[in-house]
Structure formats: C-alpha cells, structure tokens
Design an enzyme around this catalytic site. Structure first.
Site, PDB file in Angstrom:
ATOM      1  N   TYR A  42     -14.508  -6.396  -4.329  1.00 32.79           N
ATOM      2  CA  TYR A  42     -15.536  -6.044  -3.342  1.00 32.79           C
ATOM      3  C   TYR A  42     -16.864  -5.739  -4.030  1.00 32.79           C
ATOM      4  CZ  TYR A  42     -11.349  -5.521  -0.457  1.00 32.79           C
ATOM      5  OH  TYR A  42     -10.158  -5.717   0.182  1.00 32.79           O
ATOM      6  N   TYR A  98      -5.402  -9.625   3.539  1.00 33.96           N
ATOM      7  CA  TYR A  98      -4.164  -9.775   2.780  1.00 33.96           C
ATOM      8  C   TYR A  98      -3.949 -11.238   2.442  1.00 33.96           C
ATOM      9  CZ  TYR A  98       0.805  -9.685   1.584  1.00 33.96           C
ATOM     10  OH  TYR A  98       2.004  -9.821   0.931  1.00 33.96           O
ATOM     11  N   GLU A 141       0.813  -1.223   0.000  1.00 34.39           N
ATOM     12  CA  GLU A 141       0.000   0.000   0.000  1.00 34.39           C
ATOM     13  C   GLU A 141       0.844   1.271   0.000  1.00 34.39           C
ATOM     14  OE1 GLU A 141      -2.530  -0.808   3.410  1.00 34.39           O
ATOM     15  OE2 GLU A 141      -4.098  -1.600   2.082  1.00 34.39           O
ATOM     16  N   GLY A 176      -5.417 -15.015  -6.540  1.00 33.50           N
ATOM     17  CA  GLY A 176      -6.083 -15.563  -7.717  1.00 33.50           C
ATOM     18  C   GLY A 176      -6.608 -16.968  -7.519  1.00 33.50           C
ATOM     19  N   GLN A 177      -6.553 -17.463  -6.280  1.00 35.86           N
ATOM     20  CA  GLN A 177      -7.032 -18.814  -5.981  1.00 35.86           C
ATOM     21  C   GLN A 177      -8.308 -18.794  -5.136  1.00 35.86           C
ATOM     22  OE1 GLN A 177      -3.843 -21.319  -4.423  1.00 35.86           O
ATOM     23  NE2 GLN A 177      -2.321 -20.068  -5.466  1.00 35.86           N
TER      24      GLN A 177
END
EC number: 2.3.1.-
Length: 170
Positions: A140, A95, A28, A102-103
C-alpha cells in the site's frame, strides 16, 4: 498462456467470494468473527440497493486449455462520505489466493478500485490493514497510500453486538 482479468462480481460468484472471505479471515487469525453466509452476501450485494460492490480476479485459460476460468481474488468495497473531503471509497477486503500472489493481481484489483472511485468523483480511497501484515503495508505504501496512524495519529474504533445494542438503548 492464461491471463488475468478484473471484473465486477456477479451473483453467481458468491460461493467463491464467501470461500475467499473465510480464507482471508483465517489468514488474519480472525476466522471466528465471520458471521455472514453466502445467502447474506448475495442479498446484501446483489439486491435492489446493494450495501457493497465487489470485483473479482479471474484467471482466463489460454485458448485450447481444457479448464474453465477460475476466480482467485476479490476486492469488496463501498462508498462512504467525508464531511471534509466529500465522496470516498472504502476497500473492506482485498484477497488473492496464496498460490496466485506475487503476480500483480492484488495491485490490479487496487488500481481498478481507484479507477471506479475516480469515475464516481471520490476524493479518497481508504482501507485498513492489520499492523503485522507487513507485505500488505509495504504494498500500500509502495502504491502511494498514506499510513494515517503514523502521519495523523488516527485510531480506528467500532461498536458491535452488546455494546451497540446498549448504546441504542435496546
């Protein structure tokens, strides 16, 4: 084949959680803002009156594999209260280590927080995300979250450090 499970964090996970907190802050571009230590995390989350709750994503090796389980993600949350809607949950951090993205692990963490919230009688599940983190924003929204800046115009503020001391007259 290895599998992933989402479970409540244990005090013994604090080293892994702290490592991932630092990794998230670096991602970030805010690593200079991390002030807590592993000891503070342990005291604040695993004492008699915890300030937060935490889930971890753990890779469980397939039977016969020699390596042990590996913590690869976390979701740190706490309960808040809305004068309009009552009980809410706030997801402070989510996190997943880059090599495990991607899983569906992040989605599993989010779904587990939603399950916890519903079990506790919460009417809302809140979180914040940096505007440039488009992958997270899109996830989201895909999962059904509403962007309150877009829809209602809410801005987020905080007092910290000197501003907070000044406000409190200290």
């Amino acid at each position: 084949m290895a599998s992933t499970r989402i479970r409540e964090a244990r005090e013994s996970d604090c080293g892994d959680i702290m490592r991932m907190i630092r990794e998230l802050a670096e991602f970030e571009k805010l690593s200079h803002q991390v002030k807590i230590s592993e000891e503070a995390l342990r005291a604040d989350g695993f004492g008699e009156n915890p300030f937060f709750h935490c889930l971890v994503a753990e890779i469980i090796p397939a039977p016969g594999e020699s390596q042990g389980s590996l913590v690869v993600g976390y979701g740190l949350y706490y309960f808040i209260y809305s004068t309009w809607t009552g009980r809410n949950v706030y997801l402070e951090d989510i996190y997943v280590m880059p090599q495990y993205r991607g899983q569906g692990i992040g989605t599993k963490i989010i779904k587990k927080v939603a399950e916890v919230a519903l079990n506790k009688g919460c009417s809302q599940f809140r979180l914040a995300v940096l505007d440039w983190n488009k992958k997270a924003v899109n996830l989201y929204k895909f999962l059904g979250a509403q962007d309150l800046t877009e829809s209602e115009g809410w801005l987020s503020f905080r007092f910290e450090g000197e501003a907070m001391r000044e406000l409190a007259g200290r």
